[in-house]
Design a protein around this motif. Structure first.
Motif, PDB file in Angstrom:
ATOM      1  N   MET A 176      31.974  35.701  -4.244  1.00 19.76           N
ATOM      2  CA  MET A 176      31.633  35.230  -2.902  1.00 19.76           C
ATOM      3  C   MET A 176      32.100  36.225  -1.847  1.00 19.76           C
ATOM      4  O   MET A 176      33.230  36.705  -1.911  1.00 19.76           O
ATOM      5  CB  MET A 176      32.253  33.857  -2.647  1.00 19.76           C
ATOM      6  CG  MET A 176      32.001  33.284  -1.263  1.00 19.76           C
ATOM      7  SD  MET A 176      32.771  31.662  -1.067  1.00 19.76           S
ATOM      8  CE  MET A 176      31.381  30.617  -1.463  1.00 19.76           C
ATOM      9  N   ALA A 177      31.246  36.533  -0.905  1.00 18.16           N
ATOM     10  CA  ALA A 177      31.604  37.443   0.192  1.00 18.16           C
ATOM     11  C   ALA A 177      32.429  36.705   1.242  1.00 18.16           C
ATOM     12  O   ALA A 177      32.282  35.495   1.419  1.00 18.16           O
ATOM     13  CB  ALA A 177      30.340  37.999   0.828  1.00 18.16           C
ATOM     14  N   GLY A 178      33.297  37.434   1.933  1.00 17.78           N
ATOM     15  CA  GLY A 178      34.039  36.889   3.060  1.00 17.78           C
ATOM     16  C   GLY A 178      35.362  36.232   2.728  1.00 17.78           C
ATOM     17  O   GLY A 178      36.051  35.749   3.618  1.00 17.78           O
ATOM     18  N   MET A 179      35.733  36.194   1.454  1.00 20.28           N
ATOM     19  CA  MET A 179      37.007  35.570   1.085  1.00 20.28           C
ATOM     20  C   MET A 179      38.162  36.471   1.503  1.00 20.28           C
ATOM     21  O   MET A 179      38.062  37.685   1.514  1.00 20.28           O
ATOM     22  CB  MET A 179      37.083  35.323  -0.422  1.00 20.28           C
ATOM     23  CG  MET A 179      36.147  34.271  -0.923  1.00 20.28           C
ATOM     24  SD  MET A 179      36.339  33.955  -2.696  1.00 20.28           S
ATOM     25  CE  MET A 179      35.841  35.504  -3.414  1.00 20.28           C
ATOM     26  N   ASP A 180      39.264  35.843   1.841  1.00 20.03           N
ATOM     27  CA  ASP A 180      40.473  36.546   2.252  1.00 20.03           C
ATOM     28  C   ASP A 180      41.407  36.704   1.055  1.00 20.03           C
ATOM     29  O   ASP A 180      41.628  35.748   0.310  1.00 20.03           O
ATOM     30  CB  ASP A 180      41.154  35.733   3.357  1.00 20.03           C
ATOM     31  CG  ASP A 180      42.468  36.328   3.796  1.00 20.03           C
ATOM     32  OD1 ASP A 180      42.424  37.349   4.508  1.00 20.03           O
ATOM     33  OD2 ASP A 180      43.520  35.774   3.428  1.00 20.03           O
ATOM     34  N   ASP A 198      46.951  38.686  -7.724  1.00 20.52           N
ATOM     35  CA  ASP A 198      46.418  39.976  -7.290  1.00 20.52           C
ATOM     36  C   ASP A 198      45.440  39.895  -6.122  1.00 20.52           C
ATOM     37  O   ASP A 198      44.930  40.907  -5.661  1.00 20.52           O
ATOM     38  CB  ASP A 198      45.746  40.684  -8.466  1.00 20.52           C
ATOM     39  CG  ASP A 198      44.554  39.930  -9.038  1.00 20.52           C
ATOM     40  OD1 ASP A 198      44.163  38.883  -8.465  1.00 20.52           O
ATOM     41  OD2 ASP A 198      44.006  40.390 -10.055  1.00 20.52           O
ATOM     42  N   GLY A 199      45.157  38.690  -5.634  1.00 17.02           N
ATOM     43  CA  GLY A 199      44.260  38.548  -4.502  1.00 17.02           C
ATOM     44  C   GLY A 199      42.794  38.786  -4.830  1.00 17.02           C
ATOM     45  O   GLY A 199      41.978  38.922  -3.934  1.00 17.02           O
ATOM     46  N   GLN A 200      42.446  38.809  -6.108  1.00 20.28           N
ATOM     47  CA  GLN A 200      41.064  39.009  -6.556  1.00 20.28           C
ATOM     48  C   GLN A 200      40.565  37.734  -7.242  1.00 20.28           C
ATOM     49  O   GLN A 200      41.198  37.263  -8.177  1.00 20.28           O
ATOM     50  CB  GLN A 200      40.981  40.172  -7.559  1.00 20.28           C
ATOM     51  CG  GLN A 200      41.447  41.498  -7.021  1.00 20.28           C
ATOM     52  CD  GLN A 200      40.526  42.022  -5.936  1.00 20.28           C
ATOM     53  OE1 GLN A 200      39.308  41.924  -6.037  1.00 20.28           O
ATOM     54  NE2 GLN A 200      41.109  42.567  -4.882  1.00 20.28           N
ATOM     55  N   PHE A 201      39.451  37.198  -6.787  1.00 20.66           N
ATOM     56  CA  PHE A 201      38.877  36.015  -7.426  1.00 20.66           C
ATOM     57  C   PHE A 201      37.926  36.500  -8.515  1.00 20.66           C
ATOM     58  O   PHE A 201      36.704  36.521  -8.356  1.00 20.66           O
ATOM     59  CB  PHE A 201      38.142  35.129  -6.420  1.00 20.66           C
ATOM     60  CG  PHE A 201      38.044  33.687  -6.854  1.00 20.66           C
ATOM     61  CD1 PHE A 201      37.321  33.321  -7.975  1.00 20.66           C
ATOM     62  CD2 PHE A 201      38.689  32.702  -6.146  1.00 20.66           C
ATOM     63  CE1 PHE A 201      37.234  31.999  -8.382  1.00 20.66           C
ATOM     64  CE2 PHE A 201      38.604  31.368  -6.521  1.00 20.66           C
ATOM     65  CZ  PHE A 201      37.881  31.025  -7.644  1.00 20.66           C
ATOM     66  N   PRO A 218      32.614  25.842   4.514  1.00 27.92           N
ATOM     67  CA  PRO A 218      32.786  27.264   4.809  1.00 27.92           C
ATOM     68  C   PRO A 218      33.635  27.986   3.766  1.00 27.92           C
ATOM     69  O   PRO A 218      34.406  27.375   3.029  1.00 27.92           O
ATOM     70  CB  PRO A 218      33.488  27.251   6.171  1.00 27.92           C
ATOM     71  CG  PRO A 218      34.246  25.959   6.183  1.00 27.92           C
ATOM     72  CD  PRO A 218      33.392  24.990   5.395  1.00 27.92           C
ATOM     73  N   VAL A 219      33.514  29.298   3.732  1.00 27.65           N
ATOM     74  CA  VAL A 219      34.297  30.138   2.840  1.00 27.65           C
ATOM     75  C   VAL A 219      35.753  30.179   3.323  1.00 27.65           C
ATOM     76  O   VAL A 219      36.020  30.114   4.521  1.00 27.65           O
ATOM     77  CB  VAL A 219      33.688  31.563   2.758  1.00 27.65           C
ATOM     78  CG1 VAL A 219      33.759  32.276   4.097  1.00 27.65           C
ATOM     79  CG2 VAL A 219      34.368  32.390   1.688  1.00 27.65           C
ATOM     80  N   CYS A 220      36.693  30.277   2.392  1.00 27.59           N
ATOM     81  CA  CYS A 220      38.111  30.412   2.739  1.00 27.59           C
ATOM     82  C   CYS A 220      38.328  31.848   3.215  1.00 27.59           C
ATOM     83  O   CYS A 220      38.259  32.783   2.416  1.00 27.59           O
ATOM     84  CB  CYS A 220      39.005  30.119   1.538  1.00 27.59           C
ATOM     85  SG  CYS A 220      38.846  28.450   0.877  1.00 27.59           S
ATOM     86  N   ASN A 221      38.589  32.019   4.489  1.00 23.22           N
ATOM     87  CA  ASN A 221      38.748  33.353   5.046  1.00 23.22           C
ATOM     88  C   ASN A 221      40.131  33.579   5.644  1.00 23.22           C
ATOM     89  O   ASN A 221      40.331  34.461   6.461  1.00 23.22           O
ATOM     90  CB  ASN A 221      37.656  33.649   6.082  1.00 23.22           C
ATOM     91  CG  ASN A 221      37.714  32.715   7.275  1.00 23.22           C
ATOM     92  OD1 ASN A 221      38.601  31.886   7.389  1.00 23.22           O
ATOM     93  ND2 ASN A 221      36.752  32.840   8.164  1.00 23.22           N
ATOM     94  N   THR A 238      41.335  23.172   5.805  1.00 26.44           N
ATOM     95  CA  THR A 238      41.639  23.546   4.426  1.00 26.44           C
ATOM     96  C   THR A 238      40.487  23.169   3.502  1.00 26.44           C
ATOM     97  O   THR A 238      40.548  23.409   2.314  1.00 26.44           O
ATOM     98  CB  THR A 238      42.939  22.868   3.927  1.00 26.44           C
ATOM     99  OG1 THR A 238      42.808  21.457   4.076  1.00 26.44           O
ATOM    100  CG2 THR A 238      44.147  23.370   4.691  1.00 26.44           C
ATOM    101  N   ASN A 239      39.445  22.554   4.061  1.00 28.49           N
ATOM    102  CA  ASN A 239      38.242  22.242   3.282  1.00 28.49           C
ATOM    103  C   ASN A 239      37.334  23.464   3.302  1.00 28.49           C
ATOM    104  O   ASN A 239      36.454  23.585   4.148  1.00 28.49           O
ATOM    105  CB  ASN A 239      37.527  21.011   3.843  1.00 28.49           C
ATOM    106  CG  ASN A 239      38.300  19.759   3.553  1.00 28.49           C
ATOM    107  OD1 ASN A 239      38.993  19.673   2.550  1.00 28.49           O
ATOM    108  ND2 ASN A 239      38.212  18.788   4.422  1.00 28.49           N
ATOM    109  N   CYS A 240      37.602  24.373   2.390  1.00 27.38           N
ATOM    110  CA  CYS A 240      36.842  25.608   2.306  1.00 27.38           C
ATOM    111  C   CYS A 240      36.596  25.926   0.834  1.00 27.38           C
ATOM    112  O   CYS A 240      37.151  25.284  -0.039  1.00 27.38           O
ATOM    113  CB  CYS A 240      37.568  26.741   3.024  1.00 27.38           C
ATOM    114  SG  CYS A 240      39.254  27.052   2.466  1.00 27.38           S
ATOM    115  N   VAL A 241      35.757  26.928   0.589  1.00 28.89           N
ATOM    116  CA  VAL A 241      35.303  27.230  -0.767  1.00 28.89           C
ATOM    117  C   VAL A 241      35.595  28.685  -1.109  1.00 28.89           C
ATOM    118  O   VAL A 241      35.484  29.566  -0.260  1.00 28.89           O
ATOM    119  CB  VAL A 241      33.777  26.982  -0.878  1.00 28.89           C
ATOM    120  CG1 VAL A 241      33.236  27.441  -2.213  1.00 28.89           C
ATOM    121  CG2 VAL A 241      33.459  25.528  -0.653  1.00 28.89           C
ATOM    122  N   MET A 242      35.956  28.904  -2.386  1.00 28.48           N
ATOM    123  CA  MET A 242      36.076  30.249  -2.946  1.00 28.48           C
ATOM    124  C   MET A 242      35.513  30.215  -4.357  1.00 28.48           C
ATOM    125  O   MET A 242      35.729  29.257  -5.092  1.00 28.48           O
ATOM    126  CB  MET A 242      37.537  30.711  -3.007  1.00 28.48           C
ATOM    127  CG  MET A 242      38.169  30.953  -1.675  1.00 28.48           C
ATOM    128  SD  MET A 242      39.828  31.683  -1.801  1.00 28.48           S
ATOM    129  CE  MET A 242      40.799  30.274  -2.331  1.00 28.48           C
TER     130      MET A 242
END
Length: 133
Positions: free
Chosen positions: A58-62, A85-88, A21-24, A50-54
């Motif tokens: 990618m949509a839905g990231m926090d 900055d919170g931007q991937f 899952p996406v890291c949200n 903590t097994n998540c992806v970014m």
């Protein structure tokens, strides 16, 4: 689903056949006697992992999850000068790729379970870098 125990946090990780899952979100994870902030996925049924992806685009990231990753990359994993900055974006992608190449894992610029296991995370209490098992 398989049981997952990380420090004192217990949740469920997807089985190998399930998509990661996406890291949200982010959460405080106990590592020995210390705590670190780590990116997480909180599914609608309140299962934390903590097994998540970014990855870039990618949509839905926090933003908090991305910031936790950027801070750990800068403080503990050699990405000096990486903005928190919170931007991937392209700079975070390159920082992840550089880290992956340095530790000998697939350098694709995608943050996922393999990258998380290889990374060190700054302890909230004293800033010392810790690994999440």
């Amino acid at each position: 689903m398989t049981a997952l125990s990380i420090g004192t946090m217990i949740g469920f990780a997807p089985t190998a056949s399930a998509a990661t899952p996406v890291c949200n979100g982010q959460m405080r994870v106990a590592v020995g006697s210390y705590n670190v902030w780590a990116p997480t996925n909180e599914a609608p049924w309140l299962t934390l992992t903590t097994n998540c992806v970014m990855r870039q685009g990618m949509a839905g990231m926090d933003r908090g999850a991305i910031s936790a990753l950027q801070y750990a990359l800068r403080v503990c994993n050699g990405a000096n000068g990486l903005a928190n900055d919170g931007q991937f974006g392209p700079l975070t992608t390159q920082a992840v790729r550089d880290f992956q190449a340095r530790v000998g894992i697939s350098a694709d610029g995608v943050y996922g379970p393999q990258t998380r296991r290889a990374m060190y995370w700054p302890a909230i209490e004293n800033g010392r870098c810790q690994k999440i098992a």
